[in-house]
Design a protein around this motif. Structure first.
Motif: not given
Length: 142
Positions: A114-118
């Protein structure tokens, strides 16, 4: 209709948010002093228990509503990495009479993804910063 990718990250975001919220709530309901004492017993400063519990509680809510998703997920990933390295690694992946680090590792992976892709589907971030996104896209193409 939104694509499958957005739906999958939405599901991860909401499930992760609810899970961390419940864990943070449990720390306060069970008496945060118990968590403070436990932190001290494993060699961590007791005051960190307040930060961890607040991050889990407030960060969990923020993930569910989609506010600061990437930042919160990054902080939760660091939290899970710390929990694995400091507490769970010695007992192994599945554990030996106590919980291993398999669940923490799953939460770490979810947080990093989630941090990488949003995650913009049904997220306050996408509503609050809608104009900013278009502005950034125009700046990149110029």
């Amino acid at each position: 209709m939104e694509n499958k990718y957005e739906w999958s990250t939405f599901i991860l975001r909401v499930v992760l948010g609810i899970t961390f919220f419940v864990h943070g709530l449990a720390k306060f309901q069970g008496g945060i002093e118990n968590t403070v004492g436990w932190f001290g017993s494993i060699g961590l400063p007791g005051f960190l228990a307040y930060g961890v519990a607040l991050l889990e509680l407030v960060g969990g809510i923020a993930l569910v509503v989609g506010l600061g998703t990437r930042i919160i997920s990054g902080l939760l990933a660091l939290l899970m990495a710390g929990a694995i390295l400091k507490v769970k690694l010695p007992v192994g992946f599945i554990g030996n009479g106590q919980a291993g680090y398999e669940l923490d590792l799953a939460f770490l992976a979810m947080s990093v993804a989630i941090a990488i892709n949003g995650s913009n589907l049904y997220a306050l971030d996408s509503k609050l910063f809608k104009g900013q996104k278009h502005q950034n896209e125009n700046t990149k193409s110029a």
